[in-house]
Scaffold this motif. Structure first.
Motif, short mmCIF file in Angstrom:
data_model
loop_
_atom_site.label_atom_id
_atom_site.label_comp_id
_atom_site.label_asym_id
_atom_site.label_seq_id
_atom_site.Cartn_x
_atom_site.Cartn_y
_atom_site.Cartn_z
N VAL A 92 -0.87 3.21 1.35
CA VAL A 92 -0.27 2.00 1.95
C VAL A 92 -0.81 0.75 1.26
O VAL A 92 -0.08 -0.21 1.01
N ALA A 93 -2.10 0.76 0.93
CA ALA A 93 -2.74 -0.42 0.34
C ALA A 93 -2.18 -0.74 -1.04
O ALA A 93 -2.16 -1.91 -1.44
N ALA A 94 -1.71 0.27 -1.76
CA ALA A 94 -1.21 0.05 -3.13
C ALA A 94 -0.04 -0.92 -3.13
O ALA A 94 0.12 -1.73 -4.04
N GLU A 95 0.77 -0.84 -2.08
CA GLU A 95 1.94 -1.72 -1.95
C GLU A 95 1.52 -3.19 -2.05
O GLU A 95 2.18 -4.00 -2.68
N ILE A 96 0.40 -3.52 -1.43
CA ILE A 96 -0.10 -4.91 -1.41
C ILE A 96 -0.88 -5.21 -2.69
O ILE A 96 -0.72 -6.25 -3.31
N GLU A 97 -1.73 -4.26 -3.08
CA GLU A 97 -2.65 -4.51 -4.19
C GLU A 97 -1.94 -4.63 -5.54
O GLU A 97 -2.42 -5.30 -6.44
N LEU A 98 -0.79 -3.97 -5.66
CA LEU A 98 -0.08 -4.01 -6.95
C LEU A 98 0.75 -5.28 -7.14
O LEU A 98 1.19 -5.57 -8.24
N VAL A 99 0.94 -6.04 -6.05
CA VAL A 99 1.84 -7.20 -6.11
C VAL A 99 1.47 -8.16 -7.24
O VAL A 99 2.34 -8.68 -7.94
N ASP A 100 0.18 -8.38 -7.43
CA ASP A 100 -0.25 -9.35 -8.45
C ASP A 100 -0.48 -8.73 -9.84
O ASP A 100 -0.86 -9.43 -10.77
N SER A 101 -0.27 -7.41 -9.95
CA SER A 101 -0.51 -6.76 -11.24
C SER A 101 0.59 -7.12 -12.24
O SER A 101 1.77 -7.21 -11.88
N GLU A 102 0.18 -7.31 -13.49
CA GLU A 102 1.18 -7.43 -14.54
C GLU A 102 1.82 -6.06 -14.69
O GLU A 102 1.17 -5.04 -14.50
N GLN A 103 3.08 -6.02 -15.03
CA GLN A 103 3.76 -4.72 -15.21
C GLN A 103 3.69 -3.87 -13.93
O GLN A 103 3.58 -2.66 -13.99
N ARG A 104 3.77 -4.53 -12.79
CA ARG A 104 3.53 -3.80 -11.53
C ARG A 104 4.55 -2.70 -11.27
O ARG A 104 4.23 -1.72 -10.61
N GLU A 105 5.77 -2.83 -11.79
CA GLU A 105 6.78 -1.78 -11.57
C GLU A 105 6.58 -0.59 -12.51
O GLU A 105 7.21 0.45 -12.34
#
Length: 255
Positions: A92-105
């Motif tokens: 569940v946390a990955a959904e939030i934590e990935l938001v700011d990642s470059e290339q998140r998709e």
């Protein structure tokens, strides 16, 4: 080179996880090296294949976050030729934590590069949402199977999912194909079930699998024993349906 197939529908209760477990297990039975990735924080595909999710050390979360190589997250299952990358509620946390990642998709796509060639087929069981983890699965996938239950409102939300797939094709993954629409939870005694089959087949004549997954008590029981329907009751109608689907899928993929 392995083929990656996402099993997705943002509606819950349509048979995604049941299909992920039993189609992957059936493909394994038919002697193809298969991997199932549990990309749903509910982790039902993991527990449904006998994985102790409470004591999971490395799973989909660590792979998505690039904290661990995918190879280290692979676990064997009790089903022939079938491995799994399991999930835990932490996902569940990955959904939030990935938001700011470059290339998140593209996090999952990148992570799977190193293992893609080791398998004939990699299936991804998606969460019932169109959030970032599901977008990662669809960006990583070569194709998508969409389960549709033979019940009222079956086509509700399908347009939204098809639009999401179209935008992913345009923005992130031009090679994403629709493998097929899969009719699930069919009850021949109900007029409604038969109407849904007719409606889906008339709207999407080229896209629907010939195999229909019928309602079957044994299919519902199998996950509580941590087994696929093939292992739990190979003589059941559910096992017959999923083996037929696996054969249709392999024929479609020239295997």
């Amino acid at each position: 080179m392995g083929k990656i197939i996402a099993i997705a529908n943002q509606k819950g209760g349509v048979g995604k996880t049941t299909t992920s477990i039993n189609l992957a297990a059936s493909i394994g039975i038919l002697e193809k090296k298969t991997l199932l990735i549990d990309a749903d924080p509910q982790a039902n595909a993991s527990s449904g294949l006998g994985i102790d999710i409470d004591n999971l050390e490395i799973g989909t979360y660590e792979v998505l976050e690039h904290e661990s190589p995918a190879k280290k997250a692979i676990l064997p299952t009790n089903s022939p030729n079938l491995d799994i990358i399991a999930a835990h509620v932490d996902l569940v946390a990955a959904e939030i934590e990935l938001v700011d990642s470059e290339q998140r998709e593209y996090m999952l796509k990148t992570a799977l590069q190193e293992i893609k060639e080791e398998y004939d087929y990699i299936f991804i069981d998606c969460a019932p949402s169109l959030g970032l983890i599901t977008l990662n699965a669809l960006t990583a996938a070569d194709s998508v199977i969409i389960p549709i239950q033979c019940e009222y409102f079956a086509l509700e939300g399908l347009g939204k999912l098809l639009n999401t797939i179209k935008s992913i094709q345009q923005l992130h993954n031009p090679n994403l194909d629709i493998e097929g629409l899969l009719l699930t939870m069919f009850d021949a005694r109900l007029r409604l079930s038969n109407q849904v089959v007719e409606e889906v087949r008339s709207h999407f004549p080229q896209m629907v699998f010939d195999t229909i997954i019928q309602r079957n008590v044994r299919v519902s029981e199998a996950p509580s024993y941590g087994e696929s329907i093939i292992k739990y009751d190979a003589a059941s109608r559910g096992a017959e349906n999923y083996l037929a689907l696996a054969q249709e899928f392999l024929k479609k993929n020239n295997q």
